[in-house]
Design a protein around this motif. Structure first.
Motif, short mmCIF file in Angstrom:
data_model
loop_
_atom_site.label_atom_id
_atom_site.label_comp_id
_atom_site.label_asym_id
_atom_site.label_seq_id
_atom_site.Cartn_x
_atom_site.Cartn_y
_atom_site.Cartn_z
N PRO A 49 10.90 -14.80 12.46
CA PRO A 49 10.43 -15.41 11.20
C PRO A 49 8.94 -15.77 11.23
O PRO A 49 8.23 -15.56 10.24
CB PRO A 49 11.31 -16.66 11.07
N ALA A 50 8.48 -16.32 12.36
CA ALA A 50 7.07 -16.69 12.47
C ALA A 50 6.19 -15.44 12.42
O ALA A 50 5.13 -15.43 11.77
CB ALA A 50 6.83 -17.46 13.77
N LEU A 51 6.61 -14.38 13.10
CA LEU A 51 5.83 -13.14 13.11
C LEU A 51 5.84 -12.49 11.73
O LEU A 51 4.81 -11.96 11.28
CB LEU A 51 6.40 -12.18 14.15
N TRP A 52 6.99 -12.52 11.06
CA TRP A 52 7.09 -11.93 9.72
C TRP A 52 6.17 -12.66 8.74
O TRP A 52 5.47 -12.04 7.93
CB TRP A 52 8.54 -11.98 9.25
N LEU A 53 6.15 -14.01 8.83
CA LEU A 53 5.27 -14.80 7.97
C LEU A 53 3.81 -14.48 8.25
O LEU A 53 2.99 -14.34 7.32
CB LEU A 53 5.54 -16.29 8.17
N TRP A 54 3.48 -14.34 9.53
CA TRP A 54 2.12 -13.97 9.93
C TRP A 54 1.74 -12.61 9.32
O TRP A 54 0.64 -12.44 8.78
CB TRP A 54 2.06 -13.94 11.46
N THR A 178 -1.01 2.05 22.52
CA THR A 178 -1.19 3.19 21.62
C THR A 178 -1.19 2.75 20.16
O THR A 178 -2.02 3.20 19.35
CB THR A 178 -0.07 4.22 21.85
N LEU A 179 -0.28 1.86 19.79
CA LEU A 179 -0.16 1.43 18.41
C LEU A 179 -1.34 0.56 17.95
O LEU A 179 -1.65 0.52 16.76
CB LEU A 179 1.14 0.65 18.22
N ARG A 180 -2.00 -0.11 18.90
CA ARG A 180 -3.08 -1.02 18.52
C ARG A 180 -4.29 -0.29 17.94
O ARG A 180 -5.15 -0.90 17.33
CB ARG A 180 -3.50 -1.86 19.73
N SER A 181 -4.33 1.03 18.11
CA SER A 181 -5.43 1.79 17.50
C SER A 181 -5.21 1.97 16.00
O SER A 181 -6.14 2.35 15.27
CB SER A 181 -5.56 3.16 18.16
N ARG A 182 -3.99 1.67 15.51
CA ARG A 182 -3.67 1.84 14.09
C ARG A 182 -3.20 0.56 13.42
O ARG A 182 -3.55 0.31 12.27
CB ARG A 182 -2.56 2.90 13.93
N TYR A 183 -2.42 -0.25 14.13
CA TYR A 183 -1.77 -1.39 13.49
C TYR A 183 -2.26 -2.72 14.07
O TYR A 183 -2.72 -2.79 15.20
CB TYR A 183 -0.25 -1.30 13.65
N SER A 184 -2.09 -3.76 13.27
CA SER A 184 -2.47 -5.11 13.70
C SER A 184 -1.44 -5.67 14.68
O SER A 184 -0.31 -5.17 14.78
CB SER A 184 -2.58 -6.04 12.49
N VAL A 185 -1.84 -6.74 15.36
CA VAL A 185 -0.93 -7.42 16.28
C VAL A 185 0.32 -7.91 15.54
O VAL A 185 1.45 -7.75 16.01
CB VAL A 185 -1.64 -8.61 16.96
N ALA A 186 0.11 -8.51 14.36
CA ALA A 186 1.24 -9.07 13.60
C ALA A 186 2.25 -7.99 13.24
O ALA A 186 3.47 -8.20 13.35
CB ALA A 186 0.72 -9.76 12.34
N THR A 187 1.77 -6.83 12.81
CA THR A 187 2.68 -5.74 12.43
C THR A 187 3.49 -5.25 13.61
O THR A 187 4.71 -5.10 13.54
CB THR A 187 1.88 -4.57 11.81
N ILE A 188 2.81 -5.00 14.73
CA ILE A 188 3.50 -4.49 15.93
C ILE A 188 4.51 -5.51 16.45
O ILE A 188 5.66 -5.18 16.75
CB ILE A 188 2.47 -4.16 17.03
N GLY A 235 1.61 -12.02 21.90
CA GLY A 235 0.65 -11.72 20.85
C GLY A 235 -0.76 -11.59 21.39
O GLY A 235 -1.51 -10.67 21.01
N LEU A 236 -1.16 -12.50 22.28
CA LEU A 236 -2.49 -12.42 22.88
C LEU A 236 -2.64 -11.18 23.75
O LEU A 236 -3.70 -10.54 23.76
CB LEU A 236 -2.75 -13.68 23.73
N ILE A 237 -1.57 -10.82 24.45
CA ILE A 237 -1.61 -9.62 25.28
C ILE A 237 -1.76 -8.38 24.40
O ILE A 237 -2.53 -7.46 24.71
CB ILE A 237 -0.35 -9.54 26.16
N ALA A 238 -1.01 -8.34 23.28
CA ALA A 238 -1.13 -7.20 22.35
C ALA A 238 -2.54 -7.10 21.79
O ALA A 238 -3.08 -6.01 21.63
CB ALA A 238 -0.11 -7.35 21.23
#
Length: 297
Positions: A49-54, A178-188, A235-238
């Motif tokens: 829920p916290a990540l979805w809200l973010w 790999t995903l961080r080149s396209r998507y934000s931390v919150a999305t991943i 999240g910080l690691i991502a």
């Protein structure tokens, strides 16, 4: 030139802070009122829920944020959740068939698999200095675990599960990188938490562990695990993985068992001997050498 260097320094601080945050996870697991697999499920379910809200707030404030729009996009975004669920579930399973020391030590071999995959799949070469740092950090992690690990035929299955745990965590790190080149931390993080929770729920039910908590303090422990260790730490690691090489990042995460041992000593009053203290310094030396090797690569 100054901009990338500043970003790398900030990412390095985020990586170490994230490692410190996830070091609290074993403490919360020990204090949890429910079993380890159920605790892993609640870790992701309460983080969602916290990540979805973010993610929703991020999309509202930054409409240009990239969103998944095809089956391939969704498949790629759920992959870290599959790896992370496997990492948590298989590690807890390995403890049933081998010693905690063996399972912990073998799970820390993730940097080896990350480095091999980076070389074989992405053709990233590693310097000799980096490899020396990797081996040094792994030796230090072995000292932190202590001399209680052992090799025997009876524990071979559990030991193999420990290595598979390392493979899954390596897959998690590489997929997030790999995903961080396209998507934000919150999305991943949002998609991976939802996927991991959905996979761990049946595992918790099949394990026979109760899903019921009887006290507010039990929920507080799980909430802290979800928000501090997962949302904050992972999240910080991502975030850091977008700016730092995956092999070096995975080596730096060996700082986590060192901090966890210190926290166990300070909070749970578990003994920390001279061997573990030396191991902590050896891990730090290995991370320093790996960093030097990464800079020169």
């Amino acid at each position: 030139m100054k901009h990338p260097e500043r970003a790398a320094r900030f990412a390095l601080s985020a990586l170490f802070t994230g490692a410190a945050a996830i070091a609290f996870a074993p403490i919360f697991v020990r204090l949890s009122e429910v079993g380890p697999v159920t605790t892993a499920f609640y870790r992701l379910a309460l983080a969602f829920p916290a990540l979805w809200l973010w993610m929703i707030l991020e999309r509202r404030n930054h409409p240009s944020t990239l969103r998944p729009c095809s089956l391939r996009d969704y498949r790629n975004l759920i992959l870290p959740g599959v790896f992370f669920a496997g990492d948590l579930g298989i590690w807890h399973w390995s403890i049933q068939f081998t010693t905690v020391a063996n399972a912990t030590l073998l799970a820390n071999f993730a940097p080896v698999f990350v480095t091999l995959a980076a070389w074989l799949l992405f053709h990233q070469r590693c310097t000799r200095m980096f490899l020396v740092g990797l081996v040094t950090a792994l030796l230090g992690a072995g000292l932190v675990v202590g001399l209680s690990w052992e090799i025997s035929v009876e524990r071979l299955f559990g030991d193999m599960l420990g290595l598979i745990t390392a493979l899954f965590y390596a897959g998690y790190i590489l997929s997030v990188k790999t995903l961080r080149s396209r998507y934000s931390v919150a999305t991943i993080m949002t998609y991976s938490a939802l996927t991991g929770a959905l996979l761990l729920l049946p595992a918790a039910l099949l394990s026979g562990e109760s899903l019921c908590l009887l006290s507010a303090s039990g929920w507080l422990v799980l909430a802290a695990l979800a928000l501090l260790s997962h949302v904050g730490g992972q999240g910080l690691i991502a975030f850091a993985l977008a700016h730092l090489p995956a092999p070096f990042s995975s080596v730096s995460l060996l700082l986590q068992p060192v901090i966890a041992a210190g926290l166990a000593w300070g909070i749970l009053h578990e003994g920390v001997g001279p061997l573990q203290a030396v191991g902590g310094f050896v891990v730090l030396l290995g991370i320093y050498l790996a960093r030097r090797g990464s800079r020169s690569s």
